[in-house]
Design an enzyme around this catalytic site. Structure first.
Site, PDB file in Angstrom:
ATOM      1  N   ARG A 186     104.604  22.161  31.845  1.00 18.04           N
ATOM      2  CA  ARG A 186     104.317  23.429  31.181  1.00 18.04           C
ATOM      3  C   ARG A 186     104.787  24.589  31.827  1.00 18.04           C
ATOM      4  O   ARG A 186     105.423  24.553  32.794  1.00 18.04           O
ATOM      5  CB  ARG A 186     102.721  23.689  31.235  1.00 18.04           C
ATOM      6  CG  ARG A 186     102.156  23.875  32.745  1.00 18.04           C
ATOM      7  CD  ARG A 186     100.525  23.847  32.730  1.00 18.04           C
ATOM      8  NE  ARG A 186      99.842  24.937  31.929  1.00 18.04           N
ATOM      9  CZ  ARG A 186      99.811  26.163  32.580  1.00 18.04           C
ATOM     10  NH1 ARG A 186     100.375  26.334  33.906  1.00 18.04           N
ATOM     11  NH2 ARG A 186      99.075  27.250  31.874  1.00 18.04           N
ATOM     12  N   LEU A 187     104.949  25.690  31.101  1.00 16.96           N
ATOM     13  CA  LEU A 187     105.080  27.094  31.517  1.00 16.96           C
ATOM     14  C   LEU A 187     103.986  27.895  31.320  1.00 16.96           C
ATOM     15  O   LEU A 187     103.496  28.079  30.216  1.00 16.96           O
ATOM     16  CB  LEU A 187     106.480  27.700  30.759  1.00 16.96           C
ATOM     17  CG  LEU A 187     107.946  27.132  31.372  1.00 16.96           C
ATOM     18  CD1 LEU A 187     109.035  27.733  30.501  1.00 16.96           C
ATOM     19  CD2 LEU A 187     108.512  27.508  32.809  1.00 16.96           C
ATOM     20  N   ASP A 188     103.850  28.834  32.444  1.00 18.57           N
ATOM     21  CA  ASP A 188     102.679  29.775  31.992  1.00 18.57           C
ATOM     22  C   ASP A 188     102.956  30.722  31.032  1.00 18.57           C
ATOM     23  O   ASP A 188     104.080  30.934  30.658  1.00 18.57           O
ATOM     24  CB  ASP A 188     102.421  30.571  33.462  1.00 18.57           C
ATOM     25  CG  ASP A 188     102.010  29.626  34.529  1.00 18.57           C
ATOM     26  OD1 ASP A 188     101.121  28.778  34.310  1.00 18.57           O
ATOM     27  OD2 ASP A 188     102.489  29.791  35.631  1.00 18.57           O
ATOM     28  N   HIS A 189     101.945  31.290  30.644  1.00 21.75           N
ATOM     29  CA  HIS A 189     102.149  32.183  29.483  1.00 21.75           C
ATOM     30  C   HIS A 189     103.069  33.423  29.656  1.00 21.75           C
ATOM     31  O   HIS A 189     103.854  33.880  28.811  1.00 21.75           O
ATOM     32  CB  HIS A 189     100.788  32.511  28.686  1.00 21.75           C
ATOM     33  CG  HIS A 189     100.115  33.814  29.654  1.00 21.75           C
ATOM     34  ND1 HIS A 189      99.448  33.772  30.785  1.00 21.75           N
ATOM     35  CD2 HIS A 189     100.180  35.163  29.198  1.00 21.75           C
ATOM     36  CE1 HIS A 189      99.074  34.854  30.971  1.00 21.75           C
ATOM     37  NE2 HIS A 189      99.511  35.693  30.253  1.00 21.75           N
ATOM     38  N   SER A 248     105.573  33.335  31.721  1.00 27.65           N
ATOM     39  CA  SER A 248     107.077  32.892  32.168  1.00 27.65           C
ATOM     40  C   SER A 248     107.667  32.456  30.839  1.00 27.65           C
ATOM     41  O   SER A 248     107.197  32.205  29.797  1.00 27.65           O
ATOM     42  CB  SER A 248     106.823  31.535  33.081  1.00 27.65           C
ATOM     43  OG  SER A 248     106.123  31.897  34.137  1.00 27.65           O
TER      44      SER A 248
END
Length: 206
Positions: A56-59, A61
């Site tokens: 995942r990528l943080d929102h 990022s």
């Protein structure tokens, strides 16, 4: 969307599909709705129903996100024992010092359910990369400079890169994942979806 999807057939007979996405700032790395934030479903691309993001990528990022229905690849890329490299372009507050870069290279103490020392990272100063505009843009301060580094790690702890730069006194302002292993963001724009070709898929399994 009538697109030709490159498929990779396994011994089980199942066809697997592989995509890379340039995830925009503010978007969740998931297809299911959660509050008012946009999700991968809002990209408007007809992903297979059984496809999911690898990691995942943080929102807050941006950048490269791999999506596939191949669960074996998920395991290969996310298992800590495989030391799979992920590379980020990081804009930090102020001009980062040589001492801070050296600390990041050696590993720093961050809080991950208690104190945790990161593995050694590959870190170098870079000129500001050519990137799509972030919406909204970062807060600009006339009298406070910013600087950019390229940072490669083989871990994936929660908000790890942000915690690493904060630990050495240079908070992250903007974070873009530019590569996952051999896959690079190249000239993609925010929100783009790319279907991987067979040769690109093969590099993921070396």
């Amino acid at each position: 969307m009538g697109v030709k999807v490159q498929k990779r057939k396994q011994s089980s007979g199942k066809n697997f599909c592989y995509f890379v996405v340039y995830k925009p700032y503010g978007m969740l790395s998931q297809f299911s709705k959660e509050g008012e934030k946009p999700t991968l479903a809002d990209l408007g691309f007809a992903f297979p129903r059984d496809a999911y993001p690898v990691g995942r990528l943080d929102h807050d990022s941006e950048g490269l996100l791999l999506i596939t229905n191949d669960k074996s690849l998920n395991s290969k890329l996310l298992s800590p024992k495989n030391h799979y490299k992920k590379t980020y372009w990081v804009q930090v507050d102020r001009e980062i010092s040589d001492e801070a870069i050296e600390q990041l290279r050696k590993g720093v103490i961050i809080n991950i359910n208690g104190e945790y020392k990161t593995r050694p990272a590959i870190v170098n100063r870079i000129v500001e990369p050519t990137l799509p505009e972030r919406v909204p843009p970062i807060r600009f301060r006339v009298n406070v400079p910013t600087s950019w580094i390229e940072l490669s790690i083989t871990e994936g702890k929660n908000r790890q890169v942000r915690k690493m730069t904060a630990a050495v006194g240079f908070p992250t302002l903007r974070l873009i994942r530019s590569a996952i292993g051999p896959l690079y963001i190249d000239n993609m724009n925010s929100g783009d979806v790319k279907i991987l070709e067979e040769a690109e898929i093969a590099t993921l399994f070396y």
